[in-house]
Design a protein around this motif. Structure first.
Motif, mmCIF file in Angstrom:
data_model
loop_
_atom_site.group_PDB
_atom_site.id
_atom_site.type_symbol
_atom_site.label_atom_id
_atom_site.label_comp_id
_atom_site.label_asym_id
_atom_site.label_seq_id
_atom_site.Cartn_x
_atom_site.Cartn_y
_atom_site.Cartn_z
ATOM 1 N N MET A 88 33.859 42.257 49.753
ATOM 2 C CA MET A 88 33.171 40.963 49.602
ATOM 3 C C MET A 88 33.569 40.303 48.288
ATOM 4 O O MET A 88 33.861 39.110 48.246
ATOM 5 N N TRP A 89 33.552 41.088 47.204
ATOM 6 C CA TRP A 89 33.917 40.553 45.892
ATOM 7 C C TRP A 89 35.351 40.022 45.912
ATOM 8 O O TRP A 89 35.630 38.939 45.410
ATOM 9 N N GLN A 90 36.273 40.797 46.492
ATOM 10 C CA GLN A 90 37.672 40.415 46.521
ATOM 11 C C GLN A 90 37.893 39.095 47.247
ATOM 12 O O GLN A 90 38.669 38.252 46.782
ATOM 13 N N ASN A 91 37.206 38.882 48.353
ATOM 14 C CA ASN A 91 37.337 37.614 49.078
ATOM 15 C C ASN A 91 36.908 36.437 48.213
ATOM 16 O O ASN A 91 37.571 35.399 48.181
ATOM 17 N N SER A 92 35.804 36.593 47.498
ATOM 18 C CA SER A 92 35.334 35.525 46.615
ATOM 19 C C SER A 92 36.308 35.296 45.465
ATOM 20 O O SER A 92 36.644 34.154 45.137
ATOM 21 N N PHE A 93 36.766 36.377 44.850
ATOM 22 C CA PHE A 93 37.689 36.271 43.727
ATOM 23 C C PHE A 93 38.967 35.539 44.146
ATOM 24 O O PHE A 93 39.437 34.630 43.449
ATOM 25 N N LEU A 94 39.537 35.922 45.278
ATOM 26 C CA LEU A 94 40.763 35.279 45.747
ATOM 27 C C LEU A 94 40.549 33.800 46.055
ATOM 28 O O LEU A 94 41.410 32.966 45.762
ATOM 29 N N ALA A 95 39.394 33.474 46.615
ATOM 30 C CA ALA A 95 39.098 32.068 46.896
ATOM 31 C C ALA A 95 39.011 31.272 45.593
ATOM 32 O O ALA A 95 39.580 30.175 45.491
ATOM 33 N N TYR A 96 38.313 31.809 44.582
ATOM 34 C CA TYR A 96 38.219 31.121 43.290
ATOM 35 C C TYR A 96 39.591 30.982 42.639
ATOM 36 O O TYR A 96 39.913 29.957 42.042
ATOM 37 N N ALA A 97 40.418 32.025 42.747
ATOM 38 C CA ALA A 97 41.760 31.967 42.162
ATOM 39 C C ALA A 97 42.608 30.900 42.854
ATOM 40 O O ALA A 97 43.304 30.124 42.192
ATOM 41 N N GLN A 98 42.530 30.842 44.178
ATOM 42 C CA GLN A 98 43.309 29.845 44.919
ATOM 43 C C GLN A 98 42.850 28.426 44.610
ATOM 44 O O GLN A 98 43.647 27.494 44.664
ATOM 45 N N LEU A 99 41.588 28.273 44.251
ATOM 46 C CA LEU A 99 41.071 26.948 43.899
ATOM 47 C C LEU A 99 41.363 26.579 42.443
ATOM 48 O O LEU A 99 41.015 25.491 41.994
ATOM 49 N N GLY A 100 41.972 27.497 41.695
ATOM 50 C CA GLY A 100 42.397 27.203 40.328
ATOM 51 C C GLY A 100 41.309 27.303 39.278
ATOM 52 O O GLY A 100 41.400 26.663 38.234
ATOM 53 N N PHE A 101 40.299 28.126 39.508
ATOM 54 C CA PHE A 101 39.197 28.248 38.552
ATOM 55 C C PHE A 101 39.571 29.036 37.297
ATOM 56 O O PHE A 101 38.879 28.956 36.296
ATOM 57 N N PHE A 102 40.626 29.837 37.344
ATOM 58 C CA PHE A 102 40.913 30.764 36.260
ATOM 59 C C PHE A 102 42.115 30.344 35.418
ATOM 60 O O PHE A 102 43.084 29.802 35.917
ATOM 61 N N THR A 103 42.020 30.672 34.121
ATOM 62 C CA THR A 103 43.189 30.738 33.266
ATOM 63 C C THR A 103 43.478 32.240 33.162
ATOM 64 O O THR A 103 42.565 33.046 33.052
ATOM 65 N N VAL A 104 44.744 32.594 33.175
ATOM 66 C CA VAL A 104 45.121 34.010 33.245
ATOM 67 C C VAL A 104 45.867 34.407 31.974
ATOM 68 O O VAL A 104 46.748 33.677 31.508
ATOM 69 N N SER A 105 45.498 35.563 31.446
ATOM 70 C CA SER A 105 46.225 36.144 30.319
ATOM 71 C C SER A 105 46.677 37.548 30.731
ATOM 72 O O SER A 105 46.048 38.189 31.568
ATOM 73 N N VAL A 106 47.768 37.999 30.123
ATOM 74 C CA VAL A 106 48.291 39.340 30.417
ATOM 75 C C VAL A 106 48.567 40.042 29.094
ATOM 76 O O VAL A 106 49.215 39.483 28.217
ATOM 77 N N ASN A 107 48.046 41.261 28.971
ATOM 78 C CA ASN A 107 48.316 42.108 27.811
ATOM 79 C C ASN A 107 48.970 43.383 28.317
ATOM 80 O O ASN A 107 48.714 43.819 29.435
ATOM 81 N N SER A 108 49.782 44.015 27.467
ATOM 82 C CA SER A 108 50.475 45.224 27.911
ATOM 83 C C SER A 108 50.517 46.261 26.801
ATOM 84 O O SER A 108 50.375 45.957 25.628
ATOM 85 N N ASP A 109 50.724 47.505 27.231
ATOM 86 C CA ASP A 109 50.917 48.633 26.326
ATOM 87 C C ASP A 109 52.243 49.288 26.659
ATOM 88 O O ASP A 109 52.678 49.323 27.766
#
Length: 109
Positions: A88-109
């Motif tokens: 259920m969470w994943q479906n909501s998250f993907l919908a919000y992402a497709q609608l452009g609600f997020f700014t994304v950052s990536v960190n690495s080790d």
């Protein structure tokens, strides 16, 4: 990517505020396994508390490699329940992402 062992993706909605709510921030971490990248955890954060005591806290945490899952107000919960909630969470998250609600950052080790 060949020398990295860990990637952490931060998904933030700049409009999410303690007073007005909105789309929760999410953190997803991948770690390098023997056969490629594995999901380590997915954490959904929300503001908790009132007034000046408001802070960003874990609301929902799926720790895949340790098979530990947590929902604020409920505590740990079993894998069967975690799978249903994650879907259920994943479906909501993907919908919000497709609608452009997020700014994304990536960190690495």
């Amino acid at each position: 990517l060949e020398q990295l062992t860990r990637l952490t993706f931060g998904f933030r909605n700049p409009d999410y505020q303690p007073q007005s709510g909105g789309v929760h921030p999410v953190e997803i971490q991948l770690i390098r396994g023997l056969d490629g990248w594995l999901f380590d955890y997915v954490t959904d954060f929300s503001y908790q508390g009132l007034g000046q005591n408001t802070e960003l806290c874990k609301e929902l945490d799926f720790n895949f490699l340790d098979n530990e899952h947590y929902l604020q107000g409920w505590g740990p919960f079993p894998m069967a329940d975690a799978q249903e909630l994650f879907n259920m969470w994943q479906n909501s998250f993907l919908a919000y992402a497709q609608l452009g609600f997020f700014t994304v950052s990536v960190n690495s080790d």
